[in-house]
Write an enzyme that holds these catalytic residues in place. Sequence first.
Site, PDB file in Angstrom:
ATOM      1  N   CYS A  91       0.844  -1.196   0.000  1.00 59.67           N
ATOM      2  CA  CYS A  91       0.000   0.000   0.000  1.00 59.67           C
ATOM      3  C   CYS A  91       0.881   1.248   0.000  1.00 59.67           C
ATOM      4  CB  CYS A  91      -0.947   0.010   1.208  1.00 59.67           C
ATOM      5  SG  CYS A  91      -0.084   0.133   2.780  1.00 59.67           S
ATOM      6  N   CYS A 134       3.784   1.591   2.408  1.00 53.88           N
ATOM      7  CA  CYS A 134       5.007   0.869   2.056  1.00 53.88           C
ATOM      8  C   CYS A 134       5.856   1.697   1.096  1.00 53.88           C
ATOM      9  CB  CYS A 134       4.676  -0.471   1.404  1.00 53.88           C
ATOM     10  SG  CYS A 134       3.725  -1.585   2.447  1.00 53.88           S
ATOM     11  N   CYS A 183      27.097 -16.914   2.828  1.00 51.75           N
ATOM     12  CA  CYS A 183      26.240 -16.025   3.610  1.00 51.75           C
ATOM     13  C   CYS A 183      26.550 -14.571   3.250  1.00 51.75           C
ATOM     14  CB  CYS A 183      26.435 -16.253   5.110  1.00 51.75           C
ATOM     15  SG  CYS A 183      28.107 -15.851   5.651  1.00 51.75           S
ATOM     16  N   CYS A 240      30.147 -13.344   3.547  1.00 49.82           N
ATOM     17  CA  CYS A 240      31.009 -13.628   2.389  1.00 49.82           C
ATOM     18  C   CYS A 240      30.835 -12.546   1.329  1.00 49.82           C
ATOM     19  CB  CYS A 240      30.665 -14.996   1.788  1.00 49.82           C
ATOM     20  SG  CYS A 240      30.843 -16.383   2.918  1.00 49.82           S
ATOM     21  N   ASP A 298       2.821  28.735 -31.249  1.00 48.32           N
ATOM     22  CA  ASP A 298       3.755  29.253 -32.239  1.00 48.32           C
ATOM     23  C   ASP A 298       2.984  29.347 -33.561  1.00 48.32           C
ATOM     24  OD1 ASP A 298       6.271  29.918 -33.448  1.00 48.32           O
ATOM     25  OD2 ASP A 298       6.281  27.897 -34.282  1.00 48.32           O
ATOM     26  N   ASP A 316       6.684  23.302 -32.495  1.00 48.55           N
ATOM     27  CA  ASP A 316       7.132  22.143 -33.266  1.00 48.55           C
ATOM     28  C   ASP A 316       8.606  22.149 -33.601  1.00 48.55           C
ATOM     29  OD1 ASP A 316       7.073  24.264 -35.087  1.00 48.55           O
ATOM     30  OD2 ASP A 316       6.693  22.934 -36.776  1.00 48.55           O
ATOM     31  N   ASP A 333      11.450  26.629 -30.625  1.00 46.63           N
ATOM     32  CA  ASP A 333      10.382  26.638 -29.614  1.00 46.63           C
ATOM     33  C   ASP A 333      10.820  25.985 -28.309  1.00 46.63           C
ATOM     34  OD1 ASP A 333       8.602  27.796 -31.450  1.00 46.63           O
ATOM     35  OD2 ASP A 333       8.087  25.837 -32.266  1.00 46.63           O
TER      36      ASP A 333
END
Length: 1006
Positions: free
Chosen positions: A65, A68, A147, A150, A661, A882, A886
């Site tokens: 949720c 978390c 482990c 290591c 524009d 475009d 711009d």
Amino acid sequence: MSPTMRDLQLTQVAGGRRSPPPDNDSVDMEEGTRLLDSYDDGDDNSGSIQEGMRRIQVSVTGMTCAACSNSVEGALKSINGVFRASVALLQNRADVVFDPILVKDEDIKNAIEDAGFEAEILPEPSNAGTKPRGTLVGQFTIGGMTCAACVNSVEGILRNLPGVKRAVVALATSLGEVEYDPTVISRDDIVNAIEDAGFEASLVQSSEQDKIILGVDGVINELDLQLLEGILSGLKGVRQFRFDRTSGELEVLFDPEVVSSRSLVDGIEGGSKGKFKLYVMNPYARMTAKDVEETSNMFQLFTSSLFLSIPVFLIRVVCPHIPLLDAFLLWRCGPFSMGDWLKWALVSVVQFVVGKRFYVAAGRALRNGSTNMDVLVALGTSASYFYSVGALLYGAVTGFWSPTYFETSAMLITFVLLGKYLECLAKGKTSDAIKKLVELAPATALLVVKDKGGNIIGEREIDALLIQPGDTLKVLPGAKLPADGVVVWGSSYVNESMVTGESAPVLKEVDSPVIGGTINLHGALHIKATKVGSEAVLSQIISLVETAQMSKAPIQKFADFVASIFVPTVVTLALFTLLGWYVGGVVGAYPEEWLPENGNYFVFALMFSISVVVIACPCALGLATPTAVMVATGVGANNGVLIKGGDALERAQKVKYVIFDKTGTLTQGKAKVTTAKVFSGMDRGEFLTLVASAEASSEHPLAKAIVEYARHFHFFDENSLTEDSQNGSKGSLLPAWLLDVAEFSAVPGRGIQCFIDGKRVLVGNRKLLTESGVSIPTQVENFVVELEESARTGILAAYGDNVIGVLGVADPLKREAAVVVEGLGKMGVRPVMVTGDNWRTAQAVAREVGIQDVRAEVMPAGKADVVSTFQKDGSVVAMVGDGINDSPALAAADVGMAIGAGTDIAIEAADYVLMRNNLEDVITAIDLSRKTFSRIRWNYVFAMAYNVIAIPIAAGLFFPSLGIKLPPWAAGACMALSSVSVVCSSLLLRRYKKPRLTTILEITVE
């Protein structure tokens, strides 16, 4: 059989780097335009990653949720050196931007794991270009690790080596990834350092290697497996492979400088003499399979819980009315009745086996100092379960038997799992847009096979994921185009609506660009692939949509804040409920008749308290925004409107001004010379030749229009005209009729100047001539004014120190421009036009489209200043453009919209990318954002109202007056369905239809 792993001898390649052997005739690769080349999927707030920063994405497992995701985000932001962190709950992914000098990848992973969640650094795309130049990334197998100690030991050794920039070691996979400078340390030095520490090590691959995952059909027994291993061992360039017989997946690590992926597949299939059939595993299909697996697991948990809970429910409700069964259940076996033994056994399995996930998630949250929905579920079910166990044991000792509530615990878990399953199904549908985009790409392609002379000798079907740049592909009528490229043979109409949203089929002829995933309608085509894989337009659209769906809208902060205090508040209310009803009963505030049979005040109060705990739902709040944003971005992509994030959606629905524009946005961007008038003794042909010669070296659209007009005037061949106009390179050969030009130079915002026959030639606007000391006669000025008042641009030409003529250039308006401007007005949005053109032309164009507010003679940098003037009073401003000029204004605006796919720079600066060159999509973008945030508000209203109404009912507030009492299992059902209903509410956005031209004017201010 367990997966097999082979480490193969590295193949030494003589002569340095080599190109992969071609599968067909090698063809020079053409550079095609790429839609999203420069797109930087930056964070919502900053837009782009600052120089020196690094960005990674991390897969986070265990979030349930908003609380978390807040916990993970908080843990990441607390790391010194993390510049930005965003966590997406629905995608289970974190996006982190950090300073690599201060923070390492493993620090981020450790921070998430310390917060109680599982983390995995996601691999970066091969074309991301984030690795510092001069470094390599090597992956090593490390044996002997048992482990975490290591792992820490190996990582410490590697990080202390000179030349090592980064080191990450994974215990689960026994792999280590090391980023190192090969000029300082070699891979053999790294292997030796690991072995000196007492571990085994070998190089798996370097960053110059590649990996491919293949599905293999035909491996049936051990002999087949040995054959496959033998083939792979004999292929040059294969460094390592792993085959999983269970899934039939073959993972191959190979050197792309020695062997290509297609050669690899051909080599395996050829070596098996057709026994094995290989196909490339689509990464998106694998991700979908993972989602399906999660949903399937949730369904299995739900059905298991339901199967165990139904007998418990029947024992409590139905069996007492069947004498034979009732007698069996009342039969005493030891200290308890048979019915109690059965309920205890069945519910224990539900509570601790099926419901284990709630305890694990709750424990993880509490260890991190946070709370979430799992805490509430674990608390409520545990209270019911352990009270029931206590009641049984108390009865066995004292002989006083209180009622048990085992069925409450079982039914609660069952209903919560049902809600989670339905939520998984609904959340899966929010990402349908990406699935549909993925499905656009065809599975196979027809490769045209050529000999060394370039002659076609045949065709063969290949996997579409094995297409390489330069391949010639055949596309039959009705088939999908398998890759981005250019047409090299044939002509046809292509339906591009699924990618661009443009409904009308587009004519494709030789040299026309094509987009992968679009549909060839009529004739057969041969195309040359230019962009494949992650570089293809379709892949980049998918990437953009994914990034947008990961982003957080600012409104989400409200839900995050509520989620952070929600669970503690609910638990406090539950305790007050327990104390209130218990103390009230003890002091006689309500009659004993309200108590259940054989019940007491504590049990009566406990049931109200449990109902409060389980009915509260923080999930509905957490899902209100991200689900709506996911659906909206998908719907936008299907309509040709690409949205870069939730913050862009949120800002767009507040837009007050839209600045357009002029050239290429309101107009078609196809300038044409409509008038040419000579003001000297020069004849018309001589004048046009002089002006065209001067403009021929310019790349400006107006210059091209002038040259084209002059060619037409001289009756030159139309075909050659078209070819010349399409070839925009300055190095192209100029027609013989043009005059020799010397000292050509372009003057930004003014025009051009050069010398012809030793005399200066000026072609441009008034400012160019006046600043160059050329006076403009009254009759010329009057003619230019007349042109400007009719929405045309006047271009003056001077030869020596005298004006010799004027050209009138018109750029036709887009047919929908006036209607869109009027529609925006109806929506309560004020349109503004900004242009570098002169005031008279600008005002004439504005009158034609119905725009009242005009800003003319504005230089490119000044457009951003215009945006700022409208933002001063706090108004939200959108900019539609475009081109490259711009991009400053697009970046400065609150909402930047790059129209008609624009240029790469414009797209990078924009928040919205409008795939079609159609102004209606501006209306669509604003309308979609408004409808999306209207839906989000409704989601929040529903989620908040649910909790505000449901918690008092569960607490028994209305029980004294109305007799309304909500059992805990019913409260659990309500809680489960609340989050599902919010997701379903967001899914209604999938029915969105963009406003059409005929209905735009009916839009009114809400």
